[in-house]
Design a protein around this motif. Structure first.
Motif, PDB file in Angstrom:
ATOM      1  N   ASN A 270     -21.108  65.654  53.303  1.00 36.94           N
ATOM      2  CA  ASN A 270     -20.496  66.828  53.935  1.00 36.94           C
ATOM      3  C   ASN A 270     -19.064  66.539  54.377  1.00 36.94           C
ATOM      4  N   ARG A 271     -18.873  65.387  54.995  1.00 38.50           N
ATOM      5  CA  ARG A 271     -17.532  65.073  55.535  1.00 38.50           C
ATOM      6  C   ARG A 271     -16.560  64.695  54.417  1.00 38.50           C
ATOM      7  N   MET A 272     -17.056  64.116  53.329  1.00 41.39           N
ATOM      8  CA  MET A 272     -16.182  63.866  52.181  1.00 41.39           C
ATOM      9  C   MET A 272     -15.761  65.194  51.544  1.00 41.39           C
ATOM     10  N   ASN A 273     -16.651  66.179  51.587  1.00 42.90           N
ATOM     11  CA  ASN A 273     -16.306  67.501  51.055  1.00 42.90           C
ATOM     12  C   ASN A 273     -15.166  68.135  51.842  1.00 42.90           C
ATOM     13  N   VAL A 274     -15.266  68.111  53.168  1.00 37.40           N
ATOM     14  CA  VAL A 274     -14.278  68.826  53.991  1.00 37.40           C
ATOM     15  C   VAL A 274     -12.952  68.074  54.083  1.00 37.40           C
ATOM     16  N   THR A 275     -12.933  66.798  53.693  1.00 40.09           N
ATOM     17  CA  THR A 275     -11.674  66.035  53.755  1.00 40.09           C
ATOM     18  C   THR A 275     -11.050  65.837  52.381  1.00 40.09           C
ATOM     19  N   ILE A 276     -11.554  66.543  51.363  1.00 37.88           N
ATOM     20  CA  ILE A 276     -11.048  66.296  50.014  1.00 37.88           C
ATOM     21  C   ILE A 276      -9.582  66.683  49.866  1.00 37.88           C
ATOM     22  N   GLU A 277      -9.133  67.709  50.614  1.00 42.57           N
ATOM     23  CA  GLU A 277      -7.743  68.150  50.481  1.00 42.57           C
ATOM     24  C   GLU A 277      -6.746  67.074  50.916  1.00 42.57           C
ATOM     25  N   ILE A 278      -7.081  66.393  52.008  1.00 38.13           N
ATOM     26  CA  ILE A 278      -6.152  65.349  52.470  1.00 38.13           C
ATOM     27  C   ILE A 278      -6.107  64.195  51.477  1.00 38.13           C
ATOM     28  N   ARG A 279      -7.254  63.867  50.859  1.00 36.80           N
ATOM     29  CA  ARG A 279      -7.265  62.795  49.851  1.00 36.80           C
ATOM     30  C   ARG A 279      -6.425  63.189  48.643  1.00 36.80           C
ATOM     31  N   ARG A 280      -6.620  64.408  48.170  1.00 36.67           N
ATOM     32  CA  ARG A 280      -5.878  64.830  46.985  1.00 36.67           C
ATOM     33  C   ARG A 280      -4.377  64.872  47.244  1.00 36.67           C
ATOM     34  N   LYS A 281      -3.999  65.274  48.459  1.00 35.20           N
ATOM     35  CA  LYS A 281      -2.564  65.304  48.779  1.00 35.20           C
ATOM     36  C   LYS A 281      -1.991  63.892  48.806  1.00 35.20           C
ATOM     37  N   MET A 282      -2.712  62.948  49.415  1.00 33.20           N
ATOM     38  CA  MET A 282      -2.238  61.564  49.447  1.00 33.20           C
ATOM     39  C   MET A 282      -2.096  61.004  48.031  1.00 33.20           C
ATOM     40  N   ILE A 283      -3.059  61.335  47.169  1.00 39.47           N
ATOM     41  CA  ILE A 283      -3.014  60.826  45.793  1.00 39.47           C
ATOM     42  C   ILE A 283      -1.877  61.491  45.015  1.00 39.47           C
ATOM     43  N   ARG A 284      -1.689  62.798  45.210  1.00 39.50           N
ATOM     44  CA  ARG A 284      -0.575  63.488  44.535  1.00 39.50           C
ATOM     45  C   ARG A 284       0.773  62.943  44.991  1.00 39.50           C
ATOM     46  N   ASP A 285       0.866  62.593  46.269  1.00 40.47           N
ATOM     47  CA  ASP A 285       2.117  62.058  46.817  1.00 40.47           C
ATOM     48  C   ASP A 285       2.307  60.578  46.547  1.00 40.47           C
ATOM     49  N   LYS A 286       1.411  59.994  45.738  1.00 37.56           N
ATOM     50  CA  LYS A 286       1.487  58.571  45.355  1.00 37.56           C
ATOM     51  C   LYS A 286       1.421  57.641  46.559  1.00 37.56           C
ATOM     52  N   ALA A 287       0.545  57.960  47.494  1.00 37.82           N
ATOM     53  CA  ALA A 287       0.333  57.065  48.645  1.00 37.82           C
ATOM     54  C   ALA A 287      -0.244  55.739  48.151  1.00 37.82           C
ATOM     55  N   PRO A 288       0.062  54.626  48.841  1.00 41.52           N
ATOM     56  CA  PRO A 288      -0.509  53.327  48.439  1.00 41.52           C
ATOM     57  C   PRO A 288      -2.035  53.381  48.435  1.00 41.52           C
ATOM     58  N   LEU A 289      -2.615  52.743  47.448  1.00 44.32           N
ATOM     59  CA  LEU A 289      -4.069  52.744  47.307  1.00 44.32           C
ATOM     60  C   LEU A 289      -4.753  52.187  48.555  1.00 44.32           C
ATOM     61  N   LYS A 290      -4.154  51.170  49.179  1.00 46.63           N
ATOM     62  CA  LYS A 290      -4.748  50.563  50.375  1.00 46.63           C
ATOM     63  C   LYS A 290      -4.863  51.563  51.508  1.00 46.63           C
TER      64      LYS A 290
END
Length: 468
Positions: A270-290
């Protein structure tokens, strides 16, 4: 020891090289209380070998002597406190009971029952690699917390007790005589890591304040702060029910849950579902993998990696990978390009040693998975490192003993660091394809034909790429 269960008694026997007695102790249901009640005649009936009888009776007597000495010490202290209240009072009495509690802790501590893969490494007396050392430390930390009734602040003696128990049970872990200090340091660091994100535990907060950490002070990186702020702005514009502060709470909960051995997977989903937007934004913005993995450590779990892929593509990649290997494994193994390959030669030698259909099928699928880049003429070192060190920075599989039924290991690496351990070749291949999509990593040119072939089959392209 009186409160030990039958399993704890069995673990205690194994640590003292009395593992042969375990089946009999289980059969007779001998708990800690029953063990201490055994007399000479009972031990003779229970244990056949005289040497084992002597060792067992000696251990029981030593514990009983230690216990009686402690009880007499407690009685003397209580008597003295009645006769000389000015001598045994206040701080002295507190110190005495602290020492009494320490002795109880020392007598009752037993190493935890490690997971199967850790047991295999320890049974072979192999020096564990970095990822395996971390797993051992994680289990020791969780077990100590249980013994300490939830406290995250062991004292130095308690660290010593646990590390000594580990090295006595597995002496080969004491590398060059420096093992004690290394394992103790690693265990202390693990407790620090667990305490760091906790903001709602009074004992943790008191100790943080003691060392200059103010309530509400955050250690988040500037990148994480900016990302949370951006997502908060996006969510406020949309008719969503979450704000930035709520998102932050979800992330902290996920980090705490990841430290636990028994996790609430339904709530994690459930919590991974509601936080998916922040993950996708970090990945789109090329945030460090760590940084991404620090905020969302569950992406290290194969199940959550596959689930993230399914949320993005609506495809069950694990199921698709099983179908791909079952359909194409024979064609791959019969290809001219792989006939003289060392992996194929190794496969043929191992096939002669087994007759079970399931084992043979598993071996062929493993070989097909590892030989796939060879069929396309791609660089196999960017696909899998078989029985060698991972050198590629891009996602790559690490495979050890691929055709050994008892000791084969699969792991996924990114940037030369292990992301996840995997059960078999099917899960490994699915994780490799998924991780490129989940973290938006472009395919390396020297392996793109292999990955494009797999991608076309996973996404059911009308004209999928075919084997050469």
């Amino acid at each position: 020891m009186e409160s030990w269960s039958v399993e704890q008694v069995c673990n205690w026997l194994k640590q003292r090289n009395l593992g042969e007695l375990v089946p009999k102790f289980r059969e007779e249901e001998i708990s800690g209380a029953a063990l201490l009640a055994l007399n000479d005649r009972m031990v003779q009936q229970l244990v056949k070998k005289i040497g084992h009888q002597a060792v067992l009776m000696d251990l029981i007597k030593k514990y009983q002597q230690q216990k009686s000495g402690l009880e007499s010490l407690t009685y003397c202290c209580e008597t003295a406190s009645q006769k000389f209240p000015e001598v045994i009072s206040g701080k002295n009495l507190k110190s005495f009971f602290a020492r009494h509690k320490m002795l109880q802790w020392t007598n009752s501590y037993v190493l935890p029952d490690f997971p199967y893969d850790v047991k295999c490494i320890l049974a072979e007396k192999k020096c564990p690699d970095h990822s395996m050392r971390i797993r051992i430390i994680e289990f020791l930390q969780a077990d100590m917390t249980k013994y300490l009734e939830g406290s995250l602040y062991p004292n130095s003696q308690q660290y010593n007790i646990v590390v000594n128990a580990l090295l006595q049970a597995y002496p080969f872990l004491d590398e060059d005589g420096n093992g004690f200090l290394l394992w103790k340091r690693a265990l202390k660091d693990r407790f620090k890591y667990v305490r760091r994100p906790i903001e709602d535990d009074e004992q943790v907060l008191r100790n943080k304040c003691k060392f200059g950490h103010r309530r509400g002070q955050s250690r988040k990186s500037s990148l994480a702060e900016n990302t949370l702020d951006d997502v908060q702005g996006q969510v406020e514009e949309e008719p969503a029910h979450l704000k930035g502060s709520a998102m932050d709470l979800h992330i902290k909960w996920l980090n705490r849950e990841y430290m636990k051995i028994q996790r609430n997977w339904e709530e994690v989903d459930n919590r991974m579902n509601v936080t998916i937007e922040i993950r996708r934004k970090m990945i789109r913005d090329k945030a460090p993998l760590k940084d991404i993995l620090r905020l969302f450590p569950f992406l290290r779990c194969p199940y959550q990696l596959f689930r993230e892929f399914q949320l993005l593509t609506h495809m069950d990649i694990y199921k698709k990978t099983v179908e791909i290997l079952e359909i194409y494994s024979e064609n791959i193994l019969s290809s001219y390009a792989v006939r003289n390959n060392p992996i194929n030669i190794m496969l043929q030698e191992n096939l002669k040693q087994h007759t079970e259909e399931d084992v043979l099928k598993c071996m062929k699928m493993t070989a097909a998975c590892l030989l796939l880049p060879e069929v396309f003429g791609d660089d196999s070192s960017l696909f899998a490192a078989v029985n060698e060190e991972v050198k590629a920075v891009t996602p790559v599989l690490e495979v050890k003993n691929p055709f050994n039924v008892n000791s084969c290991e699969f792991a996924l690496h990114i940037e030369r660091e292990e992301l996840a351990q995997l059960n078999d070749c099917t899960m490994a291949l699915a994780a490799l394809v998924a991780v490129f999509h989940v973290f938006d990593i472009p395919y390396p040119k020297r392996i793109h034909r292999t990955l494009n072939f797999l991608e076309s089959l996973v996404f059911e392209v009308r004209n999928p790429a075919s084997l050469p």
